[in-house]
Design a protein around this motif. Structure first.
Motif, PDB file in Angstrom:
ATOM      1  N   GLY A  51      53.666  89.011  59.542  1.00  0.00           N
ATOM      2  CA  GLY A  51      53.714  90.012  58.485  1.00  0.00           C
ATOM      3  C   GLY A  51      52.623  91.059  58.593  1.00  0.00           C
ATOM      4  N   VAL A  52      52.168  91.537  57.437  1.00  0.00           N
ATOM      5  CA  VAL A  52      51.176  92.602  57.352  1.00  0.00           C
ATOM      6  C   VAL A  52      49.802  91.983  57.142  1.00  0.00           C
ATOM      7  CG1 VAL A  52      50.435  94.636  56.072  1.00  0.00           C
ATOM      8  CG2 VAL A  52      52.867  94.187  56.385  1.00  0.00           C
ATOM      9  N   TYR A  53      48.810  92.542  57.831  1.00  0.00           N
ATOM     10  CA  TYR A  53      47.443  92.088  57.655  1.00  0.00           C
ATOM     11  C   TYR A  53      46.488  93.231  57.956  1.00  0.00           C
ATOM     12  CZ  TYR A  53      47.679  91.650  62.738  1.00  0.00           C
ATOM     13  OH  TYR A  53      47.855  91.909  64.071  1.00  0.00           O
ATOM     14  N   ALA A  54      45.279  93.153  57.394  1.00  0.00           N
ATOM     15  CA  ALA A  54      44.256  94.144  57.659  1.00  0.00           C
ATOM     16  C   ALA A  54      43.650  93.834  59.019  1.00  0.00           C
ATOM     17  CB  ALA A  54      43.197  94.129  56.571  1.00  0.00           C
ATOM     18  N   GLU A  55      43.641  94.840  59.868  1.00  0.00           N
ATOM     19  CA  GLU A  55      43.119  94.655  61.214  1.00  0.00           C
ATOM     20  C   GLU A  55      41.630  94.953  61.282  1.00  0.00           C
ATOM     21  OE1 GLU A  55      44.314  97.336  64.569  1.00  0.00           O
ATOM     22  OE2 GLU A  55      45.336  95.491  65.160  1.00  0.00           O
ATOM     23  N   GLU A  56      41.236  96.105  60.705  1.00  0.00           N
ATOM     24  CA  GLU A  56      39.850  96.514  60.771  1.00  0.00           C
ATOM     25  C   GLU A  56      39.621  97.639  59.783  1.00  0.00           C
ATOM     26  OE1 GLU A  56      39.541  99.695  64.200  1.00  0.00           O
ATOM     27  OE2 GLU A  56      40.554  97.894  64.927  1.00  0.00           O
ATOM     28  N   ALA A  57      38.362  97.905  59.507  1.00  0.00           N
ATOM     29  CA  ALA A  57      38.013  99.073  58.714  1.00  0.00           C
ATOM     30  C   ALA A  57      37.639 100.192  59.676  1.00  0.00           C
ATOM     31  CB  ALA A  57      36.840  98.764  57.779  1.00  0.00           C
ATOM     32  N   LEU A  58      37.991 101.421  59.341  1.00  0.00           N
ATOM     33  CA  LEU A  58      37.658 102.574  60.193  1.00  0.00           C
ATOM     34  C   LEU A  58      36.201 102.938  60.051  1.00  0.00           C
ATOM     35  CD1 LEU A  58      40.766 104.822  59.511  1.00  0.00           C
ATOM     36  CD2 LEU A  58      40.319 103.431  61.511  1.00  0.00           C
TER      37      LEU A  58
END
Length: 120
Positions: free
Chosen positions: A113-120
């Motif tokens: 599914g959807v997940y946070a990969e990283e912060a910019l």
């Protein structure tokens, strides 16, 4: 934890879409192009694909609270407004399996599914 236990402001209903080379998008569970700005009712087959591509993002479970808040502040696409099943959903459009929301990068994997990969 049950989704019903979460405060409503920590949830956002989205339709997962893949971007195409023109202004259209395609549901992740489909292959029919959708013009999100269209005021016309969605064809039945397209609506089915969009319904199959829905999910609810929950802050603290896979995505940061800032992402949920940013998505909740975006407008519901015109193409969704006429559908009782989609009228509260936001569009989350991925390019190459990723999309930016604020200072965060979300990724989509069909298995997890959807997940946070990283912060910019």
């Amino acid at each position: 934890m049950n989704l019903d236990d979460e405060p409503r402001e920590l949830l956002v209903d989205v339709v997962l879409l893949n971007g195409t080379n023109d202004d259209r998008v395609v549901a992740v569970c489909g292959d029919r192009p959708v013009l999100l700005t269209s005021p016309d009712p969605l064809p039945e087959n397209t609506l089915r694909e969009l319904l199959d591509s829905r999910t609810t993002l929950t802050a603290y479970v896979g995505v940061p609270v800032e992402v949920v808040r940013a998505l909740r502040e975006t407008a519901v696409p015109h193409a969704f407004e006429q559908s009782p099943w989609l009228r509260r959903h936001r569009a989350l459009v991925f390019a190459g399996g990723r999309c930016s929301v604020g200072d965060h990068v979300l990724a989509y994997d069909e298995r997890i599914g959807v997940y946070a990969e990283e912060a910019l």
